[in-house]
Each structure stands twice: as structure tokens, then as C-alpha cells.
Design an enzyme around this catalytic site. Structure first.
Site, PDB file in Angstrom:
ATOM      1  N   VAL A  14      -3.127   5.431   8.600  1.00  0.00           N
ATOM      2  CA  VAL A  14      -3.981   5.648   7.570  1.00  0.00           C
ATOM      3  C   VAL A  14      -3.391   4.605   6.225  1.00  0.00           C
ATOM      4  O   VAL A  14      -2.365   4.357   5.973  1.00  0.00           O
ATOM      5  CB  VAL A  14      -3.325   7.159   6.643  1.00  0.00           C
ATOM      6  CG1 VAL A  14      -4.015   7.226   5.636  1.00  0.00           C
ATOM      7  CG2 VAL A  14      -3.532   8.146   7.715  1.00  0.00           C
ATOM      8  N   ASP A  15      -4.624   3.901   5.875  1.00  0.00           N
ATOM      9  CA  ASP A  15      -4.447   2.902   4.762  1.00  0.00           C
ATOM     10  C   ASP A  15      -3.907   3.660   3.450  1.00  0.00           C
ATOM     11  O   ASP A  15      -4.233   4.911   3.529  1.00  0.00           O
ATOM     12  CB  ASP A  15      -5.667   2.161   4.695  1.00  0.00           C
ATOM     13  CG  ASP A  15      -5.694   1.107   3.618  1.00  0.00           C
ATOM     14  OD1 ASP A  15      -4.720   0.243   3.677  1.00  0.00           O
ATOM     15  OD2 ASP A  15      -6.449   1.387   2.503  1.00  0.00           O
ATOM     16  N   TYR A  16      -3.111   2.709   2.856  1.00  0.00           N
ATOM     17  CA  TYR A  16      -2.684   3.606   1.644  1.00  0.00           C
ATOM     18  C   TYR A  16      -3.542   3.472   0.401  1.00  0.00           C
ATOM     19  O   TYR A  16      -4.167   4.375  -0.034  1.00  0.00           O
ATOM     20  CB  TYR A  16      -1.408   2.935   1.012  1.00  0.00           C
ATOM     21  CG  TYR A  16      -0.621   3.487  -0.006  1.00  0.00           C
ATOM     22  CD1 TYR A  16       0.316   4.714   0.008  1.00  0.00           C
ATOM     23  CD2 TYR A  16      -0.651   2.977  -1.269  1.00  0.00           C
ATOM     24  CE1 TYR A  16       0.806   5.375  -1.017  1.00  0.00           C
ATOM     25  CE2 TYR A  16      -0.196   3.295  -2.442  1.00  0.00           C
ATOM     26  CZ  TYR A  16       0.642   4.569  -2.547  1.00  0.00           C
ATOM     27  OH  TYR A  16       1.187   5.074  -3.438  1.00  0.00           O
ATOM     28  N   ASP A  17      -3.961   2.123  -0.055  1.00  0.00           N
ATOM     29  CA  ASP A  17      -4.961   1.786  -1.111  1.00  0.00           C
ATOM     30  C   ASP A  17      -6.292   2.195  -0.922  1.00  0.00           C
ATOM     31  O   ASP A  17      -6.741   1.740   0.098  1.00  0.00           O
ATOM     32  CB  ASP A  17      -4.596   0.543  -1.841  1.00  0.00           C
ATOM     33  CG  ASP A  17      -3.335   0.316  -2.346  1.00  0.00           C
ATOM     34  OD1 ASP A  17      -3.091   0.850  -3.694  1.00  0.00           O
ATOM     35  OD2 ASP A  17      -2.418  -0.123  -1.704  1.00  0.00           O
ATOM     36  N   LYS A 145      -3.503  -7.564   7.758  1.00  0.00           N
ATOM     37  CA  LYS A 145      -4.553  -6.951   8.266  1.00  0.00           C
ATOM     38  C   LYS A 145      -5.764  -8.004   7.170  1.00  0.00           C
ATOM     39  O   LYS A 145      -5.411  -8.480   6.138  1.00  0.00           O
ATOM     40  CB  LYS A 145      -5.224  -5.929   7.584  1.00  0.00           C
ATOM     41  CG  LYS A 145      -4.389  -4.852   8.144  1.00  0.00           C
ATOM     42  CD  LYS A 145      -4.594  -3.345   7.695  1.00  0.00           C
ATOM     43  CE  LYS A 145      -4.129  -2.898   6.300  1.00  0.00           C
ATOM     44  NZ  LYS A 145      -4.360  -1.622   5.976  1.00  0.00           N
TER      45      LYS A 145
END
Length: 221
Positions: A14-17, A145
Site C-alpha cells: 500500500v502506497d502512503y501518500d 519507485k
């Protein structure tokens, strides 16, 4: 399951921002402050949104090449001191979805281009840290990334493999990293970095997630 192999998924990256946490206004306000303070100019929102998903120092070097990167980054971060937790919040339904998926036995990790300190601070403040078994941040990787290295490091920490993993993100970098790693690819529909009119320039996701509440239904085993 409409996507072959999706029923074998046991890991969620899961990406944060912009994916788990709505940090969009904070990021834009920090950029505007830094650019105005250091150059005296205003900057278009579209130019700032193009930086979403990048490591901050890389974006700073491109947008303000005349300013030393450490000065630019420190000015940006000075805006956030005392404001960070007041200007961010989890997206609606995220905590509930993560709780359900964790209870089902999914392994959850975060590969992010944000630094560990602020990532952990946000997760802890909003009670999300217990859902995640691994956290790989920008200060812990040599590549970022869209390179798949952060995803591979997160998978290694989780004891998982790409073919059993699903990457959820909001930027072109997230989609490219997912494809390069060999993970299933999920784009969140609330992305401001990849609105519908810009998605043709990014790898096509396997799933476009309409809301966090939709994810547990999609992954019913």
C-alpha cells in the site's frame, strides 16, 4: 475472481501518500511555500502534481535547480513542522478495510517515497500502524519507485513473492513499479496524480479501486 491469479494474492503493498493517507493539500502547500520563499515565484498546481510519487530531493533539483537541494528540502519541511498531523488524514474507509483484510490473514506492507519518521508518525497518530507488518521508506532504499526495489524489499520483509502480491497506488510511479516487480497493479480512483485524462500515459492497472470499502469485496477468497 475475474482476473486470473488474483485468488492467490495473500499480500497487499500500500502506497502512503495519496493512497492510504490524504496528504495532497499538505504537499501542495509545502511546495508553494518553499518555491515562494526561495525564488519569489508562484508555481502551477499541475506542475506540482507531476512530482507526486517522486522522492522529494529529485523533484526539488528539477524544479529549483538554482537552489541547493538541502536548502530547498529543509524549507519545504519547515512548512510542515507543527502542521503535518492537522493537514493529513486517512481516506474514508481505509481503517475498516485494512482491519478486515488483516483479520483474514493478508500480509500488509508499505513501500513509500516518504521518510520513515513522518510515515510512522502518521500511521501511529491515526491508529494504522498495527495493520502493517513491514514499512520500507525513502531513507532505507538506494533506488525509489518507479524502480521496483522498494517493492522487492517490502516483499522480502513480509516473506512474500510478487506473484502473490497486489500493489495499491495513486501515481504513475506506483503503476510502473508494480509492473516491473511482477505484482498485480491497483490504481485508486481518487488519485489526483493520475486523473482519468492522464491514465493513458501510465501502465494499465488490473483494477481501478473506487473506494477503500470495495477492496475486501474484491479479494473475497
Amino acid at each position: 475472481m475475474l482476473i486470473p491469479g488474483l485468488d492467490a494474492v495473500d499480500t497487499l503493498l500500500v502506497d502512503y501518500d495519496g493512497t492510504l493517507m490524504d496528504t495532497n493539500d499538505l504537499v501542495l502547500n509545502s511546495w508553494r511555500y518553499a518555491v515562494r520563499e526561495l525564488t519569489g515565484r508562484d508555481i502551477e498546481t499541475s506542475e506540482l502534481r507531476a512530482t507526486f510519487g517522486e522522492v522529494l530531493a529529485v523533484s526539488m533539483a528539477r524544479i529549483m535547480p538554482e537552489i541547493p537541494v538541502d536548502v530547498a528540502v529543509d524549507t519545504y519541511r519547515s512548512y510542515q513542522r507543527g502542521r503535518y498531523l492537522n493537514e493529513v488524514h486517512p481516506y474514508e474507509g481505509a481503517a475498516e478495510a485494512l482491519s478486515l483484510l488483516k483479520a483474514r490473514g493478508y500480509k500488509l506492507g508499505i513501500p513509500t517515497s516518504r521518510l520513515r519518521r513522518s510515515t510512522a508518525q502518521g500511521l501511529e497518530h491515526f491508529g494504522l500502524m498495527p495493520f502493517f507488518d513491514a514499512l520500507v521508506t525513502a531513507d532505507e532504499t538506494t533506488k525509489h519507485k518507479p524502480d521496483p526495489e522498494p517493492l522487492f524489499l517490502t516483499l522480502k520483509a513480509l516473506g512474500s513473492t510478487p506473484e502473490h502480491a497486489l500493489m495499491i497506488g495513486d501515481t504513475k510511479h506506483d503503476m510502473e513499479a508494480a509492473r516491473a516487480a511482477g505484482c498485480f497493479c491497483v490504481l485508486v480512483d481518487w488519485s489526483v496524480a493520475l486523473p482519468p485524462e492522464k491514465r493513458a500515459d501510465a501502465p494499465e492497472p488490473d483494477i481501478v479501486l473506487k473506494s477503500w470499502s470495495e477492496l475486501p469485496e474484491l479479494l473475497l477468497k
